[in-house]
Motif scaffolding. Structure first.
Motif, PDB file in Angstrom:
ATOM      1  N   ARG A  95       1.035   7.738   3.783  1.00  0.00           N
ATOM      2  CA  ARG A  95      -0.083   7.176   4.538  1.00  0.00           C
ATOM      3  C   ARG A  95      -0.745   6.025   3.793  1.00  0.00           C
ATOM      4  NH1 ARG A  95      -4.306  11.385   6.313  1.00  0.00           N
ATOM      5  NH2 ARG A  95      -4.954   9.633   7.597  1.00  0.00           N
ATOM      6  N   LYS A  96      -0.808   6.124   2.472  1.00  0.00           N
ATOM      7  CA  LYS A  96      -1.485   5.104   1.668  1.00  0.00           C
ATOM      8  C   LYS A  96      -0.582   3.904   1.367  1.00  0.00           C
ATOM      9  CE  LYS A  96      -4.835   8.072  -0.648  1.00  0.00           C
ATOM     10  NZ  LYS A  96      -4.832   9.196   0.244  1.00  0.00           N
ATOM     11  N   SER A 117      -5.962   3.804  -3.391  1.00  0.00           N
ATOM     12  CA  SER A 117      -4.586   4.127  -2.999  1.00  0.00           C
ATOM     13  C   SER A 117      -3.669   4.174  -4.218  1.00  0.00           C
ATOM     14  CB  SER A 117      -4.059   3.106  -1.985  1.00  0.00           C
ATOM     15  OG  SER A 117      -4.759   3.219  -0.768  1.00  0.00           O
ATOM     16  N   SER A 143      -4.728   7.257  -6.392  1.00  0.00           N
ATOM     17  CA  SER A 143      -4.368   8.572  -5.848  1.00  0.00           C
ATOM     18  C   SER A 143      -2.857   8.784  -5.814  1.00  0.00           C
ATOM     19  CB  SER A 143      -4.996   8.790  -4.470  1.00  0.00           C
ATOM     20  OG  SER A 143      -4.452   7.914  -3.525  1.00  0.00           O
ATOM     21  N   ILE A 144      -2.082   7.729  -5.570  1.00  0.00           N
ATOM     22  CA  ILE A 144      -0.622   7.866  -5.601  1.00  0.00           C
ATOM     23  C   ILE A 144      -0.158   8.134  -7.027  1.00  0.00           C
ATOM     24  CG2 ILE A 144       1.558   6.604  -5.318  1.00  0.00           C
ATOM     25  CD1 ILE A 144       0.321   5.391  -2.739  1.00  0.00           C
ATOM     26  N   SER A 170       2.062   0.780   1.853  1.00  0.00           N
ATOM     27  CA  SER A 170       2.194  -0.263   2.869  1.00  0.00           C
ATOM     28  C   SER A 170       3.609  -0.342   3.436  1.00  0.00           C
ATOM     29  CB  SER A 170       1.802  -1.623   2.276  1.00  0.00           C
ATOM     30  OG  SER A 170       2.676  -1.964   1.216  1.00  0.00           O
ATOM     31  N   ILE A 198       1.982  -0.469  -2.487  1.00  0.00           N
ATOM     32  CA  ILE A 198       0.656  -0.514  -1.888  1.00  0.00           C
ATOM     33  C   ILE A 198       0.241  -1.961  -1.692  1.00  0.00           C
ATOM     34  CG2 ILE A 198      -1.769   0.139  -2.175  1.00  0.00           C
ATOM     35  CD1 ILE A 198       0.674   1.947  -4.245  1.00  0.00           C
ATOM     36  N   THR A 244     -10.153  -0.041  -1.417  1.00  0.00           N
ATOM     37  CA  THR A 244      -9.085   0.688  -0.729  1.00  0.00           C
ATOM     38  C   THR A 244      -7.799   0.667  -1.545  1.00  0.00           C
ATOM     39  OG1 THR A 244     -10.051   0.151   1.415  1.00  0.00           O
ATOM     40  CG2 THR A 244      -7.746   0.828   1.413  1.00  0.00           C
ATOM     41  N   SER A 245      -7.411  -0.515  -2.034  1.00  0.00           N
ATOM     42  CA  SER A 245      -6.190  -0.617  -2.842  1.00  0.00           C
ATOM     43  C   SER A 245      -6.328   0.157  -4.136  1.00  0.00           C
ATOM     44  CB  SER A 245      -5.865  -2.083  -3.154  1.00  0.00           C
ATOM     45  OG  SER A 245      -5.488  -2.760  -1.993  1.00  0.00           O
ATOM     46  N   ASP A 278       0.586  12.217   2.228  1.00  0.00           N
ATOM     47  CA  ASP A 278      -0.573  11.407   1.854  1.00  0.00           C
ATOM     48  C   ASP A 278      -0.143  10.105   1.186  1.00  0.00           C
ATOM     49  OD1 ASP A 278      -3.421  11.079   1.779  1.00  0.00           O
ATOM     50  OD2 ASP A 278      -3.336  11.497  -0.370  1.00  0.00           O
TER      51      ASP A 278
END
Length: 180
Positions: free
Chosen positions: A154-155, A54, A57-58, A157, A180, A50-51, A151
């Motif tokens: 959303r990703k 994230s 994609s960022i 933290s 993140i 997940t990290s 987006d």
């Protein structure tokens, strides 16, 4: 060119936990190569899937935004003034930080700033609802801020952070930070 103390630069990057830094014009191939390096580094660090996704994609969204803006300005005949950007990925304890920056015309940044300010007040459910709402809207050609910023929010933290440094020529340097 001035002599650069590479040892000192390397030491600074290490102390500040900078994993990757690139400054200059972004092309598809540069973004692809840097993205592969980021992904490889995070996999070696055994970051959760997940990290990893994230951060990756960022990073891609931020660099694509810089590249797209520069291409749009080049098409308007304002090429080199907007062609360079910077992206820095680092660590802050056990979290990852993706920073990017580029020169933009002041009039072009107002919509993005307003959206980032709006996103700060939304919880995860509000961000999800806004994302779905934005997906249903017809996208205007050449439109910049929007789905990608939502987006990223959303990703992340924490809420996205930004700074603007104005220049005398109707431009500013826009920096965006995602944790993140």
């Amino acid at each position: 060119m001035k002599t650069i103390d590479l040892y000192e630069l390397r030491d600074t990057l290490t102390k500040d936990e900078i994993l990757i830094c690139f400054a200059g014009p972004f092309s598809h191939s540069i973004i692809e190569e840097l993205g592969a390096a980021v992904k490889h580094y995070l996999e070696a660090e055994q970051v959760t899937k997940t990290s990893l996704m994230s951060v990756f994609s960022i990073f891609i969204e931020q660099t694509q935004n810089i590249k797209s803006y520069a291409e749009r300005k080049a098409a308007e005949g304002k090429g080199n003034v907007f062609s360079g950007g910077i992206v820095v990925i680092g660590k802050d304890g056990d979290r990852y930080v993706v920073n990017s920056g580029n020169f933009v015309e002041r009039a072009d940044i107002e919509e993005a700033v307003a959206l980032i300010e709006r996103l700060k007040d939304l919880d995860p459910q509000g961000l999800k609802a806004l994302y779905k709402e934005q997906l249903r809207k017809e996208q205007k050609p050449g439109k910049s801020a929007g789905l990608g910023l939502i987006d990223m929010a959303r990703k992340a933290s924490e809420p996205l952070r930004f700074t603007l440094k104005t220049t005398e020529d109707q431009r500013c340097f826009f920096s965006l930070k995602a944790i993140i």
